[in-house]
Design a protein around this motif. Sequence first.
Motif, PDB file in Angstrom:
ATOM      1  N   LEU A   8       0.857  -1.181   0.000  1.00  0.00           N
ATOM      2  CA  LEU A   8       0.000   0.000   0.000  1.00  0.00           C
ATOM      3  C   LEU A   8       0.893   1.231   0.000  1.00  0.00           C
ATOM      4  CD1 LEU A   8      -2.853  -0.798   2.550  1.00  0.00           C
ATOM      5  CD2 LEU A   8      -3.098  -0.498   0.113  1.00  0.00           C
ATOM      6  N   LYS A   9       0.627   2.130  -0.924  1.00  0.00           N
ATOM      7  CA  LYS A   9       1.389   3.375  -0.954  1.00  0.00           C
ATOM      8  C   LYS A   9       0.984   4.223   0.241  1.00  0.00           C
ATOM      9  CE  LYS A   9       2.353   5.379  -4.813  1.00  0.00           C
ATOM     10  NZ  LYS A   9       3.750   4.961  -4.943  1.00  0.00           N
ATOM     11  N   SER A  10       1.960   4.738   0.914  1.00  0.00           N
ATOM     12  CA  SER A  10       1.683   5.518   2.117  1.00  0.00           C
ATOM     13  C   SER A  10       2.655   6.679   2.208  1.00  0.00           C
ATOM     14  CB  SER A  10       1.796   4.649   3.372  1.00  0.00           C
ATOM     15  OG  SER A  10       3.132   4.197   3.531  1.00  0.00           O
ATOM     16  N   THR A  11       2.198   7.726   2.829  1.00  0.00           N
ATOM     17  CA  THR A  11       3.032   8.878   3.133  1.00  0.00           C
ATOM     18  C   THR A  11       2.910   9.179   4.620  1.00  0.00           C
ATOM     19  OG1 THR A  11       1.222  10.387   2.575  1.00  0.00           O
ATOM     20  CG2 THR A  11       2.810   9.868   0.833  1.00  0.00           C
ATOM     21  N   SER A  12       3.960   9.722   5.178  1.00  0.00           N
ATOM     22  CA  SER A  12       3.973   9.996   6.606  1.00  0.00           C
ATOM     23  C   SER A  12       4.506  11.405   6.822  1.00  0.00           C
ATOM     24  CB  SER A  12       4.849   8.980   7.344  1.00  0.00           C
ATOM     25  OG  SER A  12       4.876   9.251   8.718  1.00  0.00           O
ATOM     26  N   ALA A  13       3.705  12.215   7.514  1.00  0.00           N
ATOM     27  CA  ALA A  13       4.115  13.567   7.849  1.00  0.00           C
ATOM     28  C   ALA A  13       3.644  13.865   9.260  1.00  0.00           C
ATOM     29  CB  ALA A  13       3.517  14.572   6.864  1.00  0.00           C
ATOM     30  N   GLY A  14       4.556  14.178  10.134  1.00  0.00           N
ATOM     31  CA  GLY A  14       4.193  14.451  11.511  1.00  0.00           C
ATOM     32  C   GLY A  14       3.657  13.241  12.238  1.00  0.00           C
ATOM     33  N   VAL A  72       1.857  10.910  11.175  1.00  0.00           N
ATOM     34  CA  VAL A  72       0.507  10.576  10.729  1.00  0.00           C
ATOM     35  C   VAL A  72       0.632   9.838   9.391  1.00  0.00           C
ATOM     36  CG1 VAL A  72      -1.757  11.446  10.073  1.00  0.00           C
ATOM     37  CG2 VAL A  72      -0.470  12.569  11.906  1.00  0.00           C
ATOM     38  N   SER A  73       0.194   8.590   9.357  1.00  0.00           N
ATOM     39  CA  SER A  73       0.281   7.776   8.145  1.00  0.00           C
ATOM     40  C   SER A  73      -0.981   7.953   7.326  1.00  0.00           C
ATOM     41  CB  SER A  73       0.476   6.297   8.500  1.00  0.00           C
ATOM     42  OG  SER A  73       1.690   6.103   9.207  1.00  0.00           O
ATOM     43  N   VAL A  74      -0.783   8.179   6.026  1.00  0.00           N
ATOM     44  CA  VAL A  74      -1.884   8.325   5.073  1.00  0.00           C
ATOM     45  C   VAL A  74      -1.712   7.225   4.036  1.00  0.00           C
ATOM     46  CG1 VAL A  74      -3.038   9.822   3.421  1.00  0.00           C
ATOM     47  CG2 VAL A  74      -1.966  10.805   5.459  1.00  0.00           C
TER      48      VAL A  74
END
Length: 684
Positions: free
Chosen positions: A3-9, A11-13
Amino acid sequence: MVLKSTSAGNVSVYQVSGTNVSRSLPDWIAKKRKKALKNDLEYQTRIELIQDFEFSEASNKLKVTPDGNYAMATGTYKPQIHVYDFANLSLKFERHTDSENVDFVILSDDWTKSVHLQNDRSIEFQTKGGIHYRTRIPKFGRDLAYNSRNCDLLIGASGNELYRLNLDQGRFLNPYLLDTTKGVNSVDINPVHGLVTAGLEDGTVEFWDPRSRQRAAKLDVASQLDIPCSVTATSYRNDGLNFACGTSSGHSLVYDLRSSVPSVVKDQGYGYEIKKIIWMDENYTDSNKILTSDRRIAKIWDRFDGKPFTSMEPSVDINDVEYVKNTGMFFMANEGMQMHTYYIPNLGSAPRWCSFLDNITEELEEKPSDTVYSNYKFITKDDVVKLNLTHLIGSKVLRSYMHGFFIDTELYDKVNLIANPNSYRDQREREIRKRIEKERESRIRSTGAVTNTKIKVNKDLATRIQGKEGSTKAKNVIDDDRFKELFENPDFEINEESYEYKQLNPVKSTNKDSKPRRLTAAEESEDEKLQSSKSDNSESSDSESEESSNSDSDAENVASKHAAKDSEVNSEKALRKQRAREEAQRFMNEMNAVVEDTNPADNKSFASLAEELNSKKPVIDSDNRLRRHARGEMELTFVPGKQASRKKPKKTEHDSTVDESISGRKKQRFEGRRRASKNVFRGM
């Protein structure tokens, strides 16, 4: 499958569906390429949260029904309406319309009643059976809003009028006359007290009371930002007091209805108009978040101080965003074929119809890679000298790190091409050679020694691994992709003449020329005996023989010197063969000496020896005659005949012992002893 995911602060999206996540193919292509798709890993491991969650070209609007069991979306091309059933995770049905949809409103709890605003100035009422009624408005519409308290359908258009269509009476009522000449971009109704808001193109917001049908207030947003802009989105919070609006300049402003000054002004950062504003009031974990979206990115931030929480940025332009209540899931209508689905566990759990997402998100999450140095290449000081970049040491172009430097990848490629013009051609030739060797590789594999055709370099290392680990383990090591460059790429060839290799392997001899092995003490004593015997024989001869022997010895010395030189040049294999011949000759000499000692020194004739042998009485056993010779040899002569016709003489005790020692024992000494043969009847 990831699953493509991004993490900022922290918080995983997770991007569950959409562009660059899963690749879906039409049915006719899947049938045609059925065999090829069996080997397509990306197609085999694709994730389809909702089947056919896409349009042929793009999607315009997307909304979830109030009961949370269905989703309705409009898109193009051709203009059509899709309804998705969450219980079955599939498309329920699709309908085609005459013109493209601008906006729509769901009137019932499920999908059965909806109103659609088309771009040809028409309004369509869709029911369970299809289109129910169609009407038109004087000007092109831009936005829809429905007031459930008085059944008024409010339509914002390009003029200065806010049209009202009463669904209870079935007729148009007097419109709201707005203080503008450009048009209405957004219409919204407060869910608590029913205050109507119209965002105008001239940068103002007008508030109307539906009870008195008069304007209650007017807010000038453009003057507060000091930039010319228009209001493109408006939204009320469910508390009845907080209001937010978005502008064409990418700014979002949060107001309290009791004040004309914004409490928070948030810049989206890209300068595009705000398309959607969503208050996260339905979120039971945290209700102080607000979502604002333009065509580039959707950001979630705190409504009190504007502190960013997380963001969702697809690779295509965003047209609409929809939030699934009391969950952490978002849907996006965009300019791509597939509609996007995002899941943020920090905002809430997954919907009940896809509760399995909570279990697979962490397992299938794509691990974020360290991309800090993704655009840089590490080079050593020797590489800097080879590339003639020593004058750049200390500048920002070469960033020093440990025992080398980091350089931009594109700059490195250009400089490397200038320094080595043939590098690209050499690399191309290596790739071609690899492909040719791969095609020529035989399919037959031996199970014994490591005879892998992939071994181009470091063959000695492969043989040593085979000797330590065994053939199967050595083959596994050589075939492993992690170590294949060690045996294929000439850049990884071990230089046994290097100083570092000699330091790590001090046992191995560093001399290039192999020297013969020194003689042992026993071999040296034998050589001394042979030389002393030769010297005694030379003293007994006359002077002429001495001269000849001296000349012979000189010749032998010269020959021995040449032989020594030859032996130094020869390999160890030739030396071993020579030593084997010497040992064989030495053994033959010893045997001859033993034979000479056993025979008397007097020279007897052959006749005398024969008489001595014949004079000895042979041991006679019936028709057999046994003769013994001097060296322990025995000669047995007999006359063949039938065993029954022979007469066995009576044996005494002495004869039986002699018989057994000569002819062998025929019966067992002890009765009842177990026989070695499997046949128990044998000998009975």
